[in-house]
Motif scaffolding. Structure first.
Motif, PDB file in Angstrom:
ATOM      1  N   THR A 191      21.883  40.610  43.707  1.00  0.00           N
ATOM      2  CA  THR A 191      23.040  39.714  43.679  1.00  0.00           C
ATOM      3  C   THR A 191      22.750  38.380  44.372  1.00  0.00           C
ATOM      4  O   THR A 191      23.617  37.521  44.418  1.00  0.00           O
ATOM      5  CB  THR A 191      24.250  40.347  44.387  1.00  0.00           C
ATOM      6  OG1 THR A 191      23.976  40.412  45.802  1.00  0.00           O
ATOM      7  CG2 THR A 191      24.532  41.753  43.883  1.00  0.00           C
ATOM      8  N   GLY A 228      21.335  34.789  45.043  1.00  0.00           N
ATOM      9  CA  GLY A 228      20.748  33.564  44.524  1.00  0.00           C
ATOM     10  C   GLY A 228      20.097  32.823  45.679  1.00  0.00           C
ATOM     11  O   GLY A 228      20.008  33.338  46.800  1.00  0.00           O
ATOM     12  N   ASP A 273      36.181  29.782  43.136  1.00  0.00           N
ATOM     13  CA  ASP A 273      34.883  30.222  42.639  1.00  0.00           C
ATOM     14  C   ASP A 273      34.381  31.294  43.620  1.00  0.00           C
ATOM     15  O   ASP A 273      34.199  31.011  44.794  1.00  0.00           O
ATOM     16  CB  ASP A 273      33.924  29.018  42.768  1.00  0.00           C
ATOM     17  CG  ASP A 273      33.193  28.720  41.499  1.00  0.00           C
ATOM     18  OD1 ASP A 273      32.994  29.634  40.693  1.00  0.00           O
ATOM     19  OD2 ASP A 273      32.813  27.546  41.337  1.00  0.00           O
ATOM     20  N   CYS A 282      29.245  42.617  41.381  1.00  0.00           N
ATOM     21  CA  CYS A 282      28.951  41.325  42.013  1.00  0.00           C
ATOM     22  C   CYS A 282      28.093  40.469  41.084  1.00  0.00           C
ATOM     23  O   CYS A 282      28.321  39.257  40.957  1.00  0.00           O
ATOM     24  CB  CYS A 282      28.235  41.520  43.349  1.00  0.00           C
ATOM     25  SG  CYS A 282      29.334  41.985  44.699  1.00  0.00           S
ATOM     26  N   GLN A 283      27.117  41.084  40.426  1.00  0.00           N
ATOM     27  CA  GLN A 283      26.264  40.336  39.501  1.00  0.00           C
ATOM     28  C   GLN A 283      27.094  39.746  38.354  1.00  0.00           C
ATOM     29  O   GLN A 283      26.918  38.589  37.983  1.00  0.00           O
ATOM     30  CB  GLN A 283      25.163  41.242  38.953  1.00  0.00           C
ATOM     31  CG  GLN A 283      24.118  41.614  39.999  1.00  0.00           C
ATOM     32  CD  GLN A 283      23.166  42.700  39.508  1.00  0.00           C
ATOM     33  OE1 GLN A 283      22.460  42.512  38.534  1.00  0.00           O
ATOM     34  NE2 GLN A 283      23.151  43.833  40.172  1.00  0.00           N
ATOM     35  N   CYS A 286      30.157  38.901  38.402  1.00  0.00           N
ATOM     36  CA  CYS A 286      31.042  37.830  38.902  1.00  0.00           C
ATOM     37  C   CYS A 286      30.277  36.688  39.543  1.00  0.00           C
ATOM     38  O   CYS A 286      30.890  35.749  40.059  1.00  0.00           O
ATOM     39  CB  CYS A 286      32.047  38.383  39.904  1.00  0.00           C
ATOM     40  SG  CYS A 286      33.086  39.659  39.201  1.00  0.00           S
ATOM     41  N   GLY A 287      28.970  36.761  39.591  1.00  0.00           N
ATOM     42  CA  GLY A 287      28.191  35.704  40.222  1.00  0.00           C
ATOM     43  C   GLY A 287      28.450  35.580  41.705  1.00  0.00           C
ATOM     44  O   GLY A 287      28.488  34.496  42.278  1.00  0.00           O
ATOM     45  N   CYS A 288      28.591  36.717  42.337  1.00  0.00           N
ATOM     46  CA  CYS A 288      29.029  36.802  43.727  1.00  0.00           C
ATOM     47  C   CYS A 288      27.926  37.538  44.500  1.00  0.00           C
ATOM     48  O   CYS A 288      27.435  38.573  44.036  1.00  0.00           O
ATOM     49  CB  CYS A 288      30.322  37.621  43.647  1.00  0.00           C
ATOM     50  SG  CYS A 288      31.284  37.722  45.094  1.00  0.00           S
ATOM     51  N   ALA A 295      35.025  36.943  36.169  1.00  0.00           N
ATOM     52  CA  ALA A 295      33.926  36.304  35.431  1.00  0.00           C
ATOM     53  C   ALA A 295      34.450  35.326  34.369  1.00  0.00           C
ATOM     54  O   ALA A 295      34.109  34.131  34.408  1.00  0.00           O
ATOM     55  CB  ALA A 295      33.011  37.372  34.827  1.00  0.00           C
ATOM     56  N   THR A 300      36.483  32.349  36.001  1.00  0.00           N
ATOM     57  CA  THR A 300      35.636  31.344  36.643  1.00  0.00           C
ATOM     58  C   THR A 300      35.045  30.403  35.596  1.00  0.00           C
ATOM     59  O   THR A 300      35.045  29.181  35.764  1.00  0.00           O
ATOM     60  CB  THR A 300      34.507  32.030  37.442  1.00  0.00           C
ATOM     61  OG1 THR A 300      35.098  32.925  38.381  1.00  0.00           O
ATOM     62  CG2 THR A 300      33.652  31.025  38.183  1.00  0.00           C
ATOM     63  N   LYS A 301      34.557  30.986  34.503  1.00  0.00           N
ATOM     64  CA  LYS A 301      34.001  30.145  33.422  1.00  0.00           C
ATOM     65  C   LYS A 301      35.070  29.196  32.878  1.00  0.00           C
ATOM     66  O   LYS A 301      34.808  28.013  32.659  1.00  0.00           O
ATOM     67  CB  LYS A 301      33.505  31.027  32.267  1.00  0.00           C
ATOM     68  CG  LYS A 301      32.128  31.632  32.509  1.00  0.00           C
ATOM     69  CD  LYS A 301      31.545  32.157  31.189  1.00  0.00           C
ATOM     70  CE  LYS A 301      30.995  33.559  31.373  1.00  0.00           C
ATOM     71  NZ  LYS A 301      30.697  34.248  30.111  1.00  0.00           N
ATOM     72  N   ARG A 345      35.868  26.310  35.227  1.00  0.00           N
ATOM     73  CA  ARG A 345      34.821  25.285  35.252  1.00  0.00           C
ATOM     74  C   ARG A 345      34.964  24.314  34.081  1.00  0.00           C
ATOM     75  O   ARG A 345      34.554  23.164  34.180  1.00  0.00           O
ATOM     76  CB  ARG A 345      33.438  25.944  35.218  1.00  0.00           C
ATOM     77  CG  ARG A 345      33.103  26.567  36.566  1.00  0.00           C
ATOM     78  CD  ARG A 345      31.653  27.044  36.633  1.00  0.00           C
ATOM     79  NE  ARG A 345      31.452  27.780  37.881  1.00  0.00           N
ATOM     80  CZ  ARG A 345      30.721  28.882  37.990  1.00  0.00           C
ATOM     81  NH1 ARG A 345      30.098  29.374  36.933  1.00  0.00           N
ATOM     82  NH2 ARG A 345      30.585  29.482  39.158  1.00  0.00           N
TER      83      ARG A 345
END
Lengths: 360, 360
Positions: free
Chosen positions: B36, B38, B111, B140-141, B143-145, B244, B247-248, B251
């Motif tokens: 998860t 980055g 976000d 988490c992956q 949701c980019g979290c 997910a 959030t997209k 943006r």
């Protein structure tokens, strides 16, 4: 069951709590939360989450944070909860909950920003839970940390009647250039210990085991421990909020890199936590004679016939927080911490080694 | 018992877990966490807290966040845990835990940045807890979290053998100028509903009550619910990770204020959550005919002989997330959400009113 922001996620109708009682409880939680709110907390009544402003564009923030890093920690208070319930002392559990997470934040060099709590109970008893939240709120106030949200869950088939569990989450901010880096620790650095207020909130499985085995009554006063407070009260003394003095100290050393490492002494004891502040090339050599452990430790050891290594592994043994500082600044750091109310002592020094804590 | 960062705070020696097994568990947790992470997560092996860089000075962050606000939410998964244990499905509980908090974050327009978990158990069984953490990591992956830290607590006198409890904590960031503000909701706005995947993680006290009373076996397949999955599997379907697609979507609408309100539908149902997105001058008028609730709701209602109002109050009844959007954009918002994989439908509209949800 959702919540934070300013609304907690319980439908009181489900819990046998009357609407009036539920409203009173909600209002009292809000009152405790508001006491911790500065201007950075944004009003979000009924919202789904709590909002905390970063003051990104304010001069002070800009000057202090070029590369801000958010720091987050979570912890519970372990089986101290069971003793708290038994002796009807809930406020200290709230203080412990905050201390466990917030003291960990400042170890990394962070400024605490906000805290959230999760309270699960067999049954929501507002009078009891409000005492936990009062403790949380008081501790947050001491640490300058906003109580931003929380969740109250009634889970009557997961918890036995009367039981609760607590989890706490804390977030702080850190300037990357001032982050604590274990690589900076050098032979010759001095270890300063901050005395603890007793058992704090680790080792309670053992404490309760000893109490049971030795038939110790928490309502009894033992003069060798305290001439006024009961044994239970002595044990329930909350974890010291080191976050408050450490935050003040860090603010005074924004430029100079005076502190090379820190540790919050929890489960694992001094040796099992201070080692986390060391790189592989150094040891911390500690002089046990430098402080006198609170009498509760000798009492527990004798009552339970526990060997000393086990005591060292489970308990803080009188030092609740440790700092590794450059030798030229050791005196002034200790003095400042004393001025902030800490019993700060030089307890050892850094030598070449292999990343361990040794006794001198 | 402290932990986050990358070290979880359990001394496995206390728990009957062998050192090798403990090491394997720690390594597997780390593996799930790293998936998860980055570049904004800073390495802090053995640290006391997790570190997440804000990218304060990066152009992209600077452009997007003039007045950044941190948004935080905490939640558990309620008594769905008991069913998960009974039917030996732990991964969905991890997904639910993330969904409950992260879906709340995006309601505010945030976000998601990172997540921490608290897992308490009667006994640490690595094989079981790893499955919970795998679910957390996977969610988490999606949701980019970043899964930034966690705590595993063994509390054998607070939890019955086999029992666990979970608390989750999520932090996101929001540009103040783009914060969702209930005051912006206007008569004429359109309500778009995103269909749920079933019961999600609210109402399980009632679900389990119905199962017990009607003698329902979770291992049985009921063709009217699903021709392949068992009743237990149908019930354990995790909460949809609306975070997910939302959030997209957010943006894409950084400048235009297209969305005037949102709600994550949890305990309290559509009426008890969508009302939190309304100010006192408007109502949301919902057309029940606009979507077909998953068959599990009719099944539970019939088996338990539950009245419809109670169903509406306890369950999401097929809509797990709702958005209030400006009428001119309703079509394109719905289409985009469909492209992101959501079953998005116009389910109602905003009219003058008193801050409530009504049925048309």
């Amino acid at each position: 069951m959702s919540n934070p922001g300013e609304k907690r996620g319980l439908t009181y109708a489900d819990s046998g709590v009357s609407i009036e009682e539920g409203d009173r409880f909600a209002a009292s939680i809000m009152r405790h939360m508001r006491k911790t709110h500065g201007p950075r907390v944004l009003a979000n009544e009924g919202g789904f989450a709590g909002l905390f402003r970063l003051d990104f564009n304010e001069q002070l923030f800009k000057r202090n944070f070029k590369h801000p890093v958010l720091v987050a920690a979570t912890d519970g208070v372990g089986t101290k909860i069971k003793l708290g319930i038994e002796v009807d002392m809930y406020e200290p559990l709230g203080v412990d909950l905050v201390a466990m997470s917030v003291n960990d934040l400042v170890v990394q060099g962070a400024d605490p920003l906000f805290f959230l709590d999760y309270i699960a109970a067999h049954k929501v008893e507002p009078a009891v839970l409000e005492r936990v939240i009062r403790g949380i709120s008081q501790a947050c106030q001491v640490c300058g940390c906003a109580l931003l949200g929380g969740e109250t869950a009634e889970l009557n088939d997961l918890y036995a009647p009367g039981d609760i569990d607590l989890a706490g989450f804390a977030v702080g901010v850190l300037e990357l250039d001032r982050a604590i880096d274990t690589e900076r620790v050098e032979a010759g650095d001095i270890v300063i210990g901050l005395e603890s207020d007793g058992v704090h909130s680790n080792g309670f499985s053992l404490v309760r085991g000893i109490m049971k085995q030795a038939g110790l009554d928490p309502s009894k006063v033992h003069d060798e421990l305290d001439t006024e407070r009961t044994f239970g009260e002595v044990l329930m003394t909350p974890t010291r909020l080191y976050a408050a003095p450490i935050t003040k100290l860090l603010r005074r050393y924004k430029v100079k890199k005076v502190i090379s490492g820190m540790a919050h002494i929890t489960g694992g004891g001094l040796a099992g936590n201070l080692n986390r502040a060391l790189h592989d090339g150094v040891d911390a050599v500690i002089d046990r004679g430098a402080w006198a452990p609170p009498p509760v430790f000798a009492f527990l050891q004798a009552q339970g016939n526990i060997d000393s290594q086990e005591m060292d592994r489970v308990f803080n043994m009188g030092i609740g927080y440790a700092l590794i500082v450059r030798p030229t600044f050791a005196g002034s750091v200790a003095k400042q911490l004393q001025r902030f109310g800490e019993r700060a002592k030089v307890i050892g020094e850094i030598q070449r080694g292999t990343g361990s804590v040794r006794w001198s």
